[in-house]
Design a protein around this motif. Structure first.
Motif, PDB file in Angstrom:
ATOM      1  N   GLY A 175      30.363  87.775 106.726  1.00  0.00           N
ATOM      2  CA  GLY A 175      29.109  87.973 107.446  1.00  0.00           C
ATOM      3  C   GLY A 175      28.751  89.433 107.561  1.00  0.00           C
ATOM      4  N   GLN A 176      29.129  90.232 106.536  1.00  0.00           N
ATOM      5  CA  GLN A 176      28.891  91.670 106.558  1.00  0.00           C
ATOM      6  C   GLN A 176      27.410  91.992 106.389  1.00  0.00           C
ATOM      7  OE1 GLN A 176      30.858  94.105 107.243  1.00  0.00           O
ATOM      8  NE2 GLN A 176      32.718  94.155 106.053  1.00  0.00           N
ATOM      9  N   ASP A 177      26.969  93.012 107.095  1.00  0.00           N
ATOM     10  CA  ASP A 177      25.620  93.544 106.898  1.00  0.00           C
ATOM     11  C   ASP A 177      25.653  94.624 105.824  1.00  0.00           C
ATOM     12  OD1 ASP A 177      24.198  92.050 108.807  1.00  0.00           O
ATOM     13  OD2 ASP A 177      24.971  93.318 110.411  1.00  0.00           O
ATOM     14  N   ARG A 178      24.696  94.575 104.909  1.00  0.00           N
ATOM     15  CA  ARG A 178      24.530  95.644 103.927  1.00  0.00           C
ATOM     16  C   ARG A 178      23.070  96.064 103.909  1.00  0.00           C
ATOM     17  NH1 ARG A 178      28.424  96.948 100.246  1.00  0.00           N
ATOM     18  NH2 ARG A 178      30.280  95.635 100.164  1.00  0.00           N
ATOM     19  N   ALA A 179      22.864  97.341 103.730  1.00  0.00           N
ATOM     20  CA  ALA A 179      21.493  97.845 103.687  1.00  0.00           C
ATOM     21  C   ALA A 179      20.779  97.312 102.452  1.00  0.00           C
ATOM     22  CB  ALA A 179      21.498  99.370 103.677  1.00  0.00           C
ATOM     23  N   ALA A 213      59.252 103.692 104.662  1.00  0.00           N
ATOM     24  CA  ALA A 213      57.994 103.008 104.352  1.00  0.00           C
ATOM     25  C   ALA A 213      57.764 103.036 102.849  1.00  0.00           C
ATOM     26  CB  ALA A 213      56.835 103.681 105.080  1.00  0.00           C
ATOM     27  N   ALA A 214      57.598 101.843 102.249  1.00  0.00           N
ATOM     28  CA  ALA A 214      57.386 101.758 100.803  1.00  0.00           C
ATOM     29  C   ALA A 214      55.976 102.167 100.411  1.00  0.00           C
ATOM     30  CB  ALA A 214      57.680 100.348 100.317  1.00  0.00           C
ATOM     31  N   PHE A 215      55.043 102.093 101.357  1.00  0.00           N
ATOM     32  CA  PHE A 215      53.658 102.481 101.101  1.00  0.00           C
ATOM     33  C   PHE A 215      53.027 102.880 102.420  1.00  0.00           C
ATOM     34  CE2 PHE A 215      53.823  97.928 101.854  1.00  0.00           C
ATOM     35  CZ  PHE A 215      52.790  97.692 102.748  1.00  0.00           C
ATOM     36  N   GLN A 216      51.903 103.554 102.352  1.00  0.00           N
ATOM     37  CA  GLN A 216      51.203 103.972 103.553  1.00  0.00           C
ATOM     38  C   GLN A 216      50.160 102.914 103.944  1.00  0.00           C
ATOM     39  OE1 GLN A 216      51.778 106.714 105.649  1.00  0.00           O
ATOM     40  NE2 GLN A 216      53.644 106.629 104.407  1.00  0.00           N
ATOM     41  N   PRO A 217      49.878 102.784 105.234  1.00  0.00           N
ATOM     42  CA  PRO A 217      48.865 101.815 105.663  1.00  0.00           C
ATOM     43  C   PRO A 217      47.505 102.156 105.073  1.00  0.00           C
ATOM     44  CG  PRO A 217      50.128 102.654 107.537  1.00  0.00           C
ATOM     45  CD  PRO A 217      50.475 103.509 106.365  1.00  0.00           C
ATOM     46  N   VAL A 218      46.685 101.119 104.890  1.00  0.00           N
ATOM     47  CA  VAL A 218      45.324 101.313 104.387  1.00  0.00           C
ATOM     48  C   VAL A 218      44.358 100.456 105.192  1.00  0.00           C
ATOM     49  CG1 VAL A 218      46.068 101.848 102.037  1.00  0.00           C
ATOM     50  CG2 VAL A 218      45.527  99.473 102.647  1.00  0.00           C
ATOM     51  N   ALA A 219      43.090 100.847 105.137  1.00  0.00           N
ATOM     52  CA  ALA A 219      42.020 100.046 105.745  1.00  0.00           C
ATOM     53  C   ALA A 219      41.718  98.881 104.807  1.00  0.00           C
ATOM     54  CB  ALA A 219      40.782 100.896 105.975  1.00  0.00           C
ATOM     55  N   TRP A 220      42.241  97.721 105.110  1.00  0.00           N
ATOM     56  CA  TRP A 220      42.127  96.548 104.235  1.00  0.00           C
ATOM     57  C   TRP A 220      40.696  96.009 104.226  1.00  0.00           C
ATOM     58  CZ3 TRP A 220      44.972  94.489 100.601  1.00  0.00           C
ATOM     59  CH2 TRP A 220      44.852  93.140 100.271  1.00  0.00           C
ATOM     60  N   SER A 221      40.045  96.009 105.373  1.00  0.00           N
ATOM     61  CA  SER A 221      38.660  95.556 105.487  1.00  0.00           C
ATOM     62  C   SER A 221      38.027  96.268 106.678  1.00  0.00           C
ATOM     63  CB  SER A 221      38.606  94.034 105.671  1.00  0.00           C
ATOM     64  OG  SER A 221      37.273  93.558 105.656  1.00  0.00           O
ATOM     65  N   MET A 222      36.717  96.579 106.565  1.00  0.00           N
ATOM     66  CA  MET A 222      36.031  97.343 107.611  1.00  0.00           C
ATOM     67  C   MET A 222      34.712  96.679 107.969  1.00  0.00           C
ATOM     68  SD  MET A 222      36.745 101.169 106.035  1.00  0.00           S
ATOM     69  CE  MET A 222      36.093 102.070 107.441  1.00  0.00           C
ATOM     70  N   LEU A 223      34.336  96.825 109.239  1.00  0.00           N
ATOM     71  CA  LEU A 223      33.099  96.227 109.748  1.00  0.00           C
ATOM     72  C   LEU A 223      32.452  97.169 110.758  1.00  0.00           C
ATOM     73  CD1 LEU A 223      31.481  93.404 109.923  1.00  0.00           C
ATOM     74  CD2 LEU A 223      32.721  93.103 112.056  1.00  0.00           C
ATOM     75  N   GLY A 243      30.137  91.042 119.879  1.00  0.00           N
ATOM     76  CA  GLY A 243      31.396  90.821 120.576  1.00  0.00           C
ATOM     77  C   GLY A 243      32.351  89.961 119.792  1.00  0.00           C
ATOM     78  N   ALA A 244      32.023  89.623 118.538  1.00  0.00           N
ATOM     79  CA  ALA A 244      32.886  88.753 117.745  1.00  0.00           C
ATOM     80  C   ALA A 244      32.917  89.230 116.306  1.00  0.00           C
ATOM     81  CB  ALA A 244      32.395  87.311 117.813  1.00  0.00           C
ATOM     82  N   VAL A 245      34.049  88.992 115.640  1.00  0.00           N
ATOM     83  CA  VAL A 245      34.169  89.241 114.214  1.00  0.00           C
ATOM     84  C   VAL A 245      34.670  87.967 113.558  1.00  0.00           C
ATOM     85  CG1 VAL A 245      34.594  91.707 114.491  1.00  0.00           C
ATOM     86  CG2 VAL A 245      36.533  90.131 114.444  1.00  0.00           C
ATOM     87  N   HIS A 246      34.422  87.855 112.262  1.00  0.00           N
ATOM     88  CA  HIS A 246      34.789  86.650 111.529  1.00  0.00           C
ATOM     89  C   HIS A 246      35.718  87.053 110.389  1.00  0.00           C
ATOM     90  CE1 HIS A 246      31.428  85.152 113.832  1.00  0.00           C
ATOM     91  NE2 HIS A 246      30.622  86.004 113.216  1.00  0.00           N
ATOM     92  N   LEU A 247      36.941  86.533 110.426  1.00  0.00           N
ATOM     93  CA  LEU A 247      37.917  86.824 109.392  1.00  0.00           C
ATOM     94  C   LEU A 247      37.985  85.661 108.419  1.00  0.00           C
ATOM     95  CD1 LEU A 247      40.883  88.468 111.365  1.00  0.00           C
ATOM     96  CD2 LEU A 247      39.320  89.572 109.764  1.00  0.00           C
ATOM     97  N   GLY A 248      37.785  85.980 107.140  1.00  0.00           N
ATOM     98  CA  GLY A 248      37.794  84.964 106.111  1.00  0.00           C
ATOM     99  C   GLY A 248      39.021  85.080 105.227  1.00  0.00           C
ATOM    100  N   PRO A 249      38.922  84.608 103.986  1.00  0.00           N
ATOM    101  CA  PRO A 249      40.070  84.607 103.080  1.00  0.00           C
ATOM    102  C   PRO A 249      40.709  85.983 102.949  1.00  0.00           C
ATOM    103  CG  PRO A 249      38.251  83.349 102.149  1.00  0.00           C
ATOM    104  CD  PRO A 249      37.718  84.032 103.372  1.00  0.00           C
ATOM    105  N   ARG A 250      42.044  85.996 102.938  1.00  0.00           N
ATOM    106  CA  ARG A 250      42.822  87.225 102.773  1.00  0.00           C
ATOM    107  C   ARG A 250      42.482  88.270 103.836  1.00  0.00           C
ATOM    108  NH1 ARG A 250      45.435  87.848  97.938  1.00  0.00           N
ATOM    109  NH2 ARG A 250      45.170  90.105  98.036  1.00  0.00           N
ATOM    110  N   LEU A 251      42.076  87.806 105.018  1.00  0.00           N
ATOM    111  CA  LEU A 251      41.815  88.674 106.174  1.00  0.00           C
ATOM    112  C   LEU A 251      40.706  89.690 105.922  1.00  0.00           C
ATOM    113  CD1 LEU A 251      45.449  89.334 107.479  1.00  0.00           C
ATOM    114  CD2 LEU A 251      43.815  87.603 108.232  1.00  0.00           C
ATOM    115  N   GLY A 252      39.713  89.295 105.135  1.00  0.00           N
ATOM    116  CA  GLY A 252      38.530  90.137 104.957  1.00  0.00           C
ATOM    117  C   GLY A 252      37.442  89.710 105.928  1.00  0.00           C
ATOM    118  N   PHE A 253      36.684  90.676 106.437  1.00  0.00           N
ATOM    119  CA  PHE A 253      35.561  90.345 107.302  1.00  0.00           C
ATOM    120  C   PHE A 253      34.480  89.633 106.490  1.00  0.00           C
ATOM    121  CE2 PHE A 253      37.206  94.135 109.654  1.00  0.00           C
ATOM    122  CZ  PHE A 253      37.536  93.463 110.822  1.00  0.00           C
TER     123      PHE A 253
END
Length: 237
Positions: free
Chosen positions: A153-157, A119-129, A141-151
């Motif tokens: 419609g994210q909620d932020r406080a 393995a040339a690198f270790q896996p990482v959490a690319w995007s989280m929801l 029950g649904a998620v939305h994947l946008g450019p470069r596989l990022g989630f």
């Protein structure tokens, strides 16, 4: 953007084992027998892993091109595969005592050689929801994947709001989420969590899962933790 429906997950009730008991000065008193485990309070859904293939995202040309380019890099050692990981944490409503103060779900991502390929690198959490929540739990029950596989419609406080759920350590191999009791939001109900993992191709990748909780009784704080006996295999397409 592509919409992906998250299925219902098989659930398992966890018996979290006591890690430590500490008072305000760090004093460790005798552990009561009843405090040895925290059972019936936390249920884990999943985990479930689905490979992100060109077939999965093929309706969106930009996403298909991104997946193909990551899989077919000129430097083959750094080519990457992506996985959608879905989990949930359900916490009993606060009729029981002691009350839950925090609940943590932690993953450890790793890749092992396949054959003679390292393995040339270790896996990482690319995007989280979700990244953050400050109000009531909003299961989806649904998620939305946008450019470069990022989630998307994210909620932020809102600025200054007390955060009751927060993603931790994105873009690292030890990601997780923390659920917190706040003055306006207790811990209870189901929290649905999703993550896109970037992992090296042609290797075997896993996600080890641990769930922890803390409870407070007066000035006493008790920690509990359970680890799944088998890591989740991040299957390739």
């Amino acid at each position: 953007m592509i919409d992906i429906i998250l299925p219902e997950l098989p659930e398992r009730e966890l018996a979290l084992v006591s890690e430590e008991i500490s008072g305000p000065s760090g004093h460790v008193p005798r552990r009561p027998a009843a405090a040895a485990a925290l059972a019936g309070r936390v249920t884990l859904g999943g985990p479930l892993s689905v490979p992100v293939t060109t077939e999965l995202v093929g309706r969106v040309p930009e996403l298909k091109a991104f997946v193909e380019s990551e899989a077919n890099k000129a430097d083959e050692a750094h080519s990457a595969a992506y996985h959608l990981v879905h989990l949930s944490v359900s916490c009993a409503q606060e009729a029981a005592s002691p009350q839950l103060h925090t609940v943590n779900l932690d993953l450890t991502l790793s890749a092992e050689p396949a054959g003679n390929r390292r393995a040339a690198f270790q896996p990482v959490a690319w995007s989280m929801l979700p990244l953050q929540l400050s109000g009531e739990v909003r299961a989806t029950g649904a998620v939305h994947l946008g450019p470069r596989l990022g989630f998307v419609g994210q909620d932020r406080a809102a600025r200054g709001a007390r955060v009751c759920l927060e993603a931790r350590r994105e873009l690292r191999s030890d990601p997780g989420w923390e659920i917190r009791r706040t003055p306006t939001a207790g811990i209870g109900g189901t929290y649905r969590l999703a993550m896109v993992v970037r992992a090296p191709r042609a290797t075997v990748s896993h996600a080890a899962v641990e769930v922890g909780a803390t409870v407070r009784e007066g000035h006493m704080r008790r920690r509990f933790r359970a680890e799944l006996p088998e890591p989740l295999l991040l299957a390739t397409g």
